[in-house]
Design a protein around this motif. Structure first.
Motif, mmCIF file in Angstrom:
data_model
loop_
_atom_site.group_PDB
_atom_site.id
_atom_site.type_symbol
_atom_site.label_atom_id
_atom_site.label_comp_id
_atom_site.label_asym_id
_atom_site.label_seq_id
_atom_site.Cartn_x
_atom_site.Cartn_y
_atom_site.Cartn_z
ATOM 1 N N ALA A 103 2.614 -4.528 4.152
ATOM 2 C CA ALA A 103 3.592 -5.331 3.412
ATOM 3 C C ALA A 103 3.758 -4.810 1.988
ATOM 4 O O ALA A 103 4.832 -4.918 1.392
ATOM 5 C CB ALA A 103 3.173 -6.796 3.394
ATOM 6 N N VAL A 104 2.675 -4.278 1.410
ATOM 7 C CA VAL A 104 2.712 -3.613 0.112
ATOM 8 C C VAL A 104 1.938 -2.308 0.230
ATOM 9 O O VAL A 104 1.136 -2.118 1.156
ATOM 10 C CB VAL A 104 2.112 -4.489 -1.014
ATOM 11 N N LYS A 105 2.160 -1.413 -0.712
ATOM 12 C CA LYS A 105 1.480 -0.125 -0.682
ATOM 13 C C LYS A 105 0.258 -0.086 -1.576
ATOM 14 O O LYS A 105 -0.616 0.776 -1.401
ATOM 15 C CB LYS A 105 2.464 0.975 -1.090
ATOM 16 N N ARG A 115 -5.047 -7.992 3.024
ATOM 17 C CA ARG A 115 -4.242 -8.127 4.241
ATOM 18 C C ARG A 115 -2.832 -7.609 4.015
ATOM 19 O O ARG A 115 -2.271 -6.902 4.875
ATOM 20 C CB ARG A 115 -4.227 -9.587 4.679
ATOM 21 N N LEU A 116 -2.239 -7.940 2.877
ATOM 22 C CA LEU A 116 -0.891 -7.465 2.574
ATOM 23 C C LEU A 116 -0.841 -5.944 2.568
ATOM 24 O O LEU A 116 0.103 -5.341 3.077
ATOM 25 C CB LEU A 116 -0.427 -8.015 1.223
ATOM 26 N N ARG A 117 -1.880 -5.328 2.002
ATOM 27 C CA ARG A 117 -1.902 -3.866 1.967
ATOM 28 C C ARG A 117 -2.204 -3.279 3.344
ATOM 29 O O ARG A 117 -1.534 -2.331 3.779
ATOM 30 C CB ARG A 117 -2.946 -3.383 0.954
ATOM 31 N N LEU A 155 14.580 -8.633 -1.818
ATOM 32 C CA LEU A 155 14.077 -7.373 -1.283
ATOM 33 C C LEU A 155 13.211 -7.650 -0.062
ATOM 34 O O LEU A 155 12.532 -8.682 0.013
ATOM 35 C CB LEU A 155 13.243 -6.630 -2.332
ATOM 36 N N ALA A 156 13.199 -6.707 0.862
ATOM 37 C CA ALA A 156 12.354 -6.851 2.049
ATOM 38 C C ALA A 156 10.913 -6.482 1.747
ATOM 39 O O ALA A 156 10.001 -6.877 2.494
ATOM 40 C CB ALA A 156 12.883 -5.965 3.178
ATOM 41 N N GLN A 157 10.693 -5.749 0.648
ATOM 42 C CA GLN A 157 9.345 -5.287 0.337
ATOM 43 C C GLN A 157 9.244 -4.931 -1.140
ATOM 44 O O GLN A 157 10.212 -4.477 -1.749
ATOM 45 C CB GLN A 157 9.003 -4.045 1.177
#
Length: 342
Positions: free
Chosen positions: A175-177, A169-171, A131-133
């Motif tokens: 990159a993530v919700k 940082r990911l949020r 998956l891309a995300q």
């Protein structure tokens, strides 16, 4: 039936009140053929269980691979976890149970809650899922219950070593919700909320029909911080599942006598009201307003349909009253309210 969708913290996500715990798809305790695993998840998605939770730990990558192969191209909310890095283990004995899983995957794992470890774990999960995300990432199994004397080292990695910063940082970068923690102890959740705002806490086994200690400590704190709760292990490893031959496990081990006595007392009350124990356990966990979703682990198409039947089971209010009067349920615990047709 159509499953209610509930908000997950302030993430903007709305997830089904009932989801799919994918640990069994990693061959938890027993091997599940690929076709059976695929059919199970497909049946769950068809019935509306469109929130799926997995992790690198579940079968050392097997669960993620199986989940990705089914959900790719489907509408579903996916969560996975960080904190373990998988690495090749050519000499792994794939014919025996490892970490509770009967997995053929020739990998092993090491804990890593550092900044780079969190980012590496997230990227590797995307590769396994194909998956891309993913929508949600949880810090997995941080806490003394898992790590014992090594906890200070892992806590330092997560806090001073930049693990929490990587998660934010990911949020922040999209990159993530949503971000959170997936744990089975309450104390570490309170410590985490002192360090960073979390969208959700996936709490396994600590808010169930058998125990409600989180009501007095964790839940008020989550209400203050706007943190949702996702409930894992609503049957406390099987002791609340019911059935003709209930599984005598609690927290993945034989239950202490006091726990067994309490579980049998709850089961007796359910029997007097003609309510399956598993239905009462599932609906109780779904009833708290802070709970965004309950995610039992499901290992077969039959279990998917049984789970949906449990959510539709009519439970009289007198059952909850009797449990509270008998001291088997916290007096201030929210219980399900059935709408009465006019």
């Amino acid at each position: 039936m159509s499953l209610e969708r509930r908000p997950l913290g302030s993430s903007g996500l709305r997830i089904p009140a009932l989801g799919f715990g994918a640990a069994p798809l990693g061959n938890l305790y027993r091997a599940i053929p690929d076709a059976e695993a695929r059919d199970t998840l497909k049946a769950a998605l068809h019935r509306g269980l469109e929130y799926v939770d997995t992790a690198p730990h579940y079968g050392l990558g097997l669960s993620e691979r199986r989940v990705g192969d089914v959900v790719r191209g489907h509408q579903a909310t996916i969560s996975t976890k960080v904190g373990r890095i998988l690495f090749p283990a050519p000499n792994a004995n794939t014919g025996m149970e490892r970490y509770g899983f009967r997995t053929p995957m020739p990998f092993d794992a090491r804990f890593d809650y550092s900044h780079d470890g969190i980012l590496r774990s997230h990227e590797a999960s995307l590769q396994r899922l194909g998956l891309a995300q993913v929508d949600i990432v949880y810090i997995h199994d941080i806490g003394r219950l898992t790590h014992g004397d090594a906890h200070p080292h892992h806590w330092q990695q997560l806090t001073q070593g930049g693990g929490l910063r990587a998660l934010r940082r990911l949020r922040d970068e999209g990159a993530v919700k949503a971000i959170g923690a997936g744990v089975n102890e309450v104390a570490i959740c309170l410590d985490l909320l002192d360090q960073a705002p979390l969208d959700a806490i996936l709490l396994a086994g600590r808010y169930t029909l058998l125990e409600q200690g989180a009501l007095d400590t964790l839940f008020p704190r989550c209400e203050q911080t706007g943190t949702s709760i996702v409930i894992g292990g609503p049957y406390n490893s099987g002791i609340l599942a019911g059935g003709a031959q209930p599984v005598r496990h609690y927290d993945y081990a034989p239950p202490p006598p006091a726990v067994l006595d309490k579980a049998e007392g709850i089961a007796a009350v359910c029997a007097r009201h003609g309510v399956p124990l598993g239905a009462a356990a599932l609906q109780f966990a779904m009833a708290h307003p802070l709970v965004a979703s309950v995610i039992p682990g499901l290992a077969s198409v039959k279990e998917v349909h049984e789970t949906m039947d449990r959510t539709a089971q009519d439970i009289p209010a007198d059952l909850w009253t009797e449990l509270k009067q008998a001291g088997l349920l916290a007096p201030h615990a929210p219980t399900p309210v059935r709408e009465v047709a006019a």
